[in-house]
Design a protein around this motif. Structure first.
Motif, mmCIF file in Angstrom:
data_model
loop_
_atom_site.group_PDB
_atom_site.id
_atom_site.type_symbol
_atom_site.label_atom_id
_atom_site.label_comp_id
_atom_site.label_asym_id
_atom_site.label_seq_id
_atom_site.Cartn_x
_atom_site.Cartn_y
_atom_site.Cartn_z
ATOM 1 N N ALA A 1 -5.038 -2.576 -36.346
ATOM 2 C CA ALA A 1 -5.663 -3.826 -37.163
ATOM 3 C C ALA A 1 -5.919 -2.837 -38.636
ATOM 4 N N VAL A 2 -5.608 -3.787 -39.564
ATOM 5 C CA VAL A 2 -6.083 -3.788 -40.737
ATOM 6 C C VAL A 2 -7.045 -4.983 -41.200
ATOM 7 N N ALA A 3 -6.949 -4.304 -42.614
ATOM 8 C CA ALA A 3 -8.187 -5.153 -43.088
ATOM 9 C C ALA A 3 -7.790 -5.384 -44.862
ATOM 10 N N ASP A 4 -8.265 -6.250 -45.889
ATOM 11 C CA ASP A 4 -7.104 -6.338 -47.205
ATOM 12 C C ASP A 4 -7.750 -7.707 -47.502
ATOM 13 N N CYS A 5 -7.886 -8.011 -48.206
ATOM 14 C CA CYS A 5 -8.331 -9.909 -49.756
ATOM 15 C C CYS A 5 -7.460 -9.515 -50.159
ATOM 16 N N ASN A 6 -6.386 -8.650 -50.382
ATOM 17 C CA ASN A 6 -4.934 -9.132 -51.636
ATOM 18 C C ASN A 6 -4.375 -9.957 -50.970
ATOM 19 N N LYS A 7 -4.012 -11.518 -51.714
ATOM 20 C CA LYS A 7 -3.281 -12.581 -50.872
ATOM 21 C C LYS A 7 -1.680 -11.527 -51.052
ATOM 22 N N ALA A 8 -1.512 -11.404 -51.961
ATOM 23 C CA ALA A 8 0.032 -10.667 -52.188
ATOM 24 C C ALA A 8 0.647 -9.638 -50.992
ATOM 25 N N ALA A 9 -0.645 -8.539 -50.362
ATOM 26 C CA ALA A 9 -0.899 -7.567 -49.616
ATOM 27 C C ALA A 9 -0.524 -8.520 -48.559
ATOM 28 N N LEU B 1 0.134 -6.983 -35.345
ATOM 29 C CA LEU B 1 -1.404 -6.833 -35.960
ATOM 30 C C LEU B 1 -2.711 -7.438 -36.184
ATOM 31 N N VAL B 2 -3.676 -7.275 -35.828
ATOM 32 C CA VAL B 2 -4.950 -8.250 -36.522
ATOM 33 C C VAL B 2 -5.255 -7.885 -37.460
ATOM 34 N N VAL B 3 -5.620 -8.854 -38.360
ATOM 35 C CA VAL B 3 -6.008 -9.026 -39.501
ATOM 36 C C VAL B 3 -6.837 -9.520 -40.323
ATOM 37 N N PHE B 4 -7.891 -8.907 -40.875
ATOM 38 C CA PHE B 4 -9.313 -8.980 -41.634
ATOM 39 C C PHE B 4 -8.790 -9.415 -43.160
ATOM 40 N N SER B 5 -9.323 -10.117 -42.808
ATOM 41 C CA SER B 5 -8.811 -11.509 -44.693
ATOM 42 C C SER B 5 -9.431 -10.981 -45.280
ATOM 43 N N GLU B 6 -10.669 -11.128 -44.898
ATOM 44 C CA GLU B 6 -12.492 -11.437 -45.885
ATOM 45 C C GLU B 6 -12.141 -10.549 -46.841
ATOM 46 N N PRO B 7 -13.287 -10.322 -48.047
ATOM 47 C CA PRO B 7 -13.255 -8.907 -48.308
ATOM 48 C C PRO B 7 -14.513 -8.243 -48.579
ATOM 49 N N LEU B 8 -14.073 -6.682 -48.008
ATOM 50 C CA LEU B 8 -14.848 -6.256 -47.055
ATOM 51 C C LEU B 8 -15.448 -5.454 -48.182
ATOM 52 N N THR B 9 -17.031 -5.729 -48.018
ATOM 53 C CA THR B 9 -18.158 -5.478 -48.776
ATOM 54 C C THR B 9 -19.344 -4.399 -48.364
ATOM 55 N N GLU B 10 -20.566 -3.734 -48.706
ATOM 56 C CA GLU B 10 -21.707 -2.764 -47.441
ATOM 57 C C GLU B 10 -22.700 -4.503 -46.937
ATOM 58 N N ASN B 11 -22.506 -5.484 -47.072
ATOM 59 C CA ASN B 11 -22.881 -6.496 -46.285
ATOM 60 C C ASN B 11 -22.795 -6.990 -44.977
ATOM 61 N N ASN B 12 -20.737 -6.426 -45.147
ATOM 62 C CA ASN B 12 -19.798 -7.389 -44.043
ATOM 63 C C ASN B 12 -19.525 -6.146 -43.132
ATOM 64 N N VAL B 13 -19.481 -5.491 -43.698
ATOM 65 C CA VAL B 13 -18.867 -4.008 -42.791
ATOM 66 C C VAL B 13 -18.921 -4.143 -41.380
ATOM 67 N N LYS C 1 -15.402 -8.308 -35.423
ATOM 68 C CA LYS C 1 -14.433 -8.544 -35.523
ATOM 69 C C LYS C 1 -13.429 -7.933 -35.029
ATOM 70 N N ILE C 2 -13.089 -6.923 -35.652
ATOM 71 C CA ILE C 2 -11.706 -5.808 -34.738
ATOM 72 C C ILE C 2 -11.558 -5.789 -34.095
ATOM 73 N N ILE C 3 -12.093 -4.976 -33.623
ATOM 74 C CA ILE C 3 -12.896 -4.098 -32.257
ATOM 75 C C ILE C 3 -12.528 -5.403 -30.918
ATOM 76 N N LYS C 4 -13.202 -6.360 -31.867
ATOM 77 C CA LYS C 4 -13.121 -8.085 -30.660
ATOM 78 C C LYS C 4 -11.451 -8.229 -30.293
ATOM 79 N N GLN C 5 -10.573 -8.305 -31.385
ATOM 80 C CA GLN C 5 -9.599 -9.103 -32.027
ATOM 81 C C GLN C 5 -8.297 -7.975 -31.076
ATOM 82 N N ALA C 6 -8.575 -6.832 -31.435
ATOM 83 C CA ALA C 6 -7.518 -5.780 -31.422
ATOM 84 C C ALA C 6 -7.618 -5.220 -29.898
#
Length: 442
Positions: A30-38, A54-66, A72-77
């Motif tokens: 699983a990966v997590a990034d919000c950069n469009k090109a990445a 790969l499971v992809v989490f594409s929202e911005p990572l913040t202290e509020n949504n970690v 979500k990653i645990i469930k989908q992966a």
């Protein structure tokens, strides 16, 4: 390992760190990034991944949504808390880079360390890896420009001291380890010491849930000393790279006029004396090495740090023999990406992804060190400890001053006595580093 242990990656970018860990025998899930090109680059290379997508989490990572991101990653992966092999992340380095604005922890992107610590607590991986720029070691919580230090200016505040941001990160790391029982080993690694054809020093934290202290052992040295392999030079790295039409963004004509006068392995200092000030502008009257201005690479040395814009004025990366910047493919080769790895976006965005990545070879060395610890039968536990792997780094942190002043030629000469009086209030050695612990020889 009978079965590859899984990797979950945060701030994944173009997957340089993750490709390296996979080369050491782990499996990215699983990966997590919000950069469009990445995200597009990750999608472009899904075909190169064996097994499930790969499971992809594409929202911005913040202290509020970690917490939400981890769930979500645990469930989908289809993973479980505590079952992940490595949680890896290379948070944005711009807040601490000496090439940036040095906003430090004031930069919203600097919350990456807190996000990683929170994610480790939530996911409870066996190991975690955090990578960032070496400039983090000297970053202040609040940057005060050099031009605003010295007689006539207010005394330095504790938050403006060199290293105050890093000290805060270490305090958070120590509190985290004491609470969770992880052992965290930190220090700097030069990618060239692990066979990467690039002199690139990075700050790294390796954590272990079982209390092990893990650190890679160098395989290469500058001159092949101590029985190690010599560093890999630029010529060796690109010797079999056949590019009929290299992809790059050209230099402007002004820079080209200067670069045509500069031989391989040299920079602006190779120009005739009467052209030097004109060539680098105001930087000519500055101080420091300024070695990146109008720099043409050497064939017989590792490349300098691959950055996200090889045309950059102060950190230029000109080909040794051709009057052009390094190509996208040359930069990718030096960073260790497979030749078939594809990068999304315009040329500038491709450069940016490559320059921001962790060298694949460095990730592989970190993964190999973790694998060796997994196989070890004689583990020493340092549960709850934070240990420094580099004695020389620790000594520098303890003995470096809290601030510096511009040289006299760059400011009004108020006299040594006035300087000493101001430094007496703002100077002295950095605080908070005396109690740091060195990693025992393992």
């Amino acid at each position: 390992m009978s079965k590859p242990q899984t990797i979950v990656s945060f701030f994944s970018g173009a997957l340089g760190l993750d490709l390296g860990l996979e080369a050491a025998g782990f499996s990215l899930r699983a990966v997590a990034d919000c950069n469009k090109a990445a995200l597009e680059t990750i999608e472009l290379n899904q075909h190169a991944k064996k097994g499930r997508p790969l499971v992809v989490f594409s929202e911005p990572l913040t202290e509020n949504n970690v917490e939400y991101a981890c769930a979500k990653i645990i469930k989908q992966a289809r993973l479980k808390v505590g079952s992940i092999g490595i949680l890896a992340g290379a948070p944005p380095c711009q807040p601490f880079s000496t090439a940036g604005k040095r906003l430090s922890l004031k930069d919203e992107r600097a919350s990456g360390f807190d996000i990683m610590f929170n994610a480790v607590a939530l996911l409870q991986p066996r190991y975690f890896v955090i990578e960032n720029v070496k400039g983090l070691l000297s970053a202040a919580l609040k940057h005060r420009p050099l031009a605003e230090r010295g007689p006539g200016f207010p005394p330095l505040k504790p938050s403006e001291e060199y290293g105050s941001a890093f000290r805060r990160i270490l305090e958070d790391l120590k509190a985290f380890c004491e609470k969770t029982g992880y052992c965290a080993t930190w220090g700097t690694l030069n990618a060239a010491d692990f066979g990467v054809p690039q002199k690139r020093e990075r700050f790294v934290i390796i954590g272990a849930r079982d209390g092990s202290s893990i650190w890679p052992v160098a395989t290469h040295a500058e001159n092949g000393s101590d029985g190690l392999h010599p560093w890999v030079d630029f010529q060796t790295a690109v010797a079999d790279l056949n590019e009929n039409e290299p992809v790059y963004q050209p230099f402007n004509e002004v820079n080209l006029e200067y670069l045509r006068r500069i031989p391989a392995g040299a920079n602006w200092r190779a120009l005739p004396t009467e052209l030097q000030a004109q060539a680098i502008g105001g930087a000519y009257h500055s101080w420091g090495g300024r070695c990146g201005f109008l720099r043409r690479l050497a064939w017989n040395e590792p490349a300098p740090t691959i950055i996200n814009n090889p045309r950059s004025r102060a950190t230029m990366l000109c080909h040794p023999a051709e009057d052009r910047p390094l190509s996208v493919q040359e930069c990718a080769r030096i960073q260790g990406f497979p030749d078939e790895w594809r990068f999304a976006g315009a040329i500038g965005e491709q450069y940016r992804q490559i320059g921001n990545a962790t060298p694949v070879g460095l990730g592989s060395a970190i993964g190999a060190a973790i694998r060796r610890m997994i196989s070890s039968r004689n583990k020493i536990r340092y549960c709850g400890e934070v240990l420094c792997a580099n004695r020389e780094i620790l000594e520098k942190l303890r003995n470096r001053p809290r601030t510096t002043l511009n040289p006299y030629f760059m400011r009004e000469n108020t006299g040594r006595e006035a300087d000493c009086a101001w430094l007496g209030k703002a100077g002295g050695l950095r605080k908070g580093f005396a109690a740091l612990k060195i990693r025992p020889v393992c």
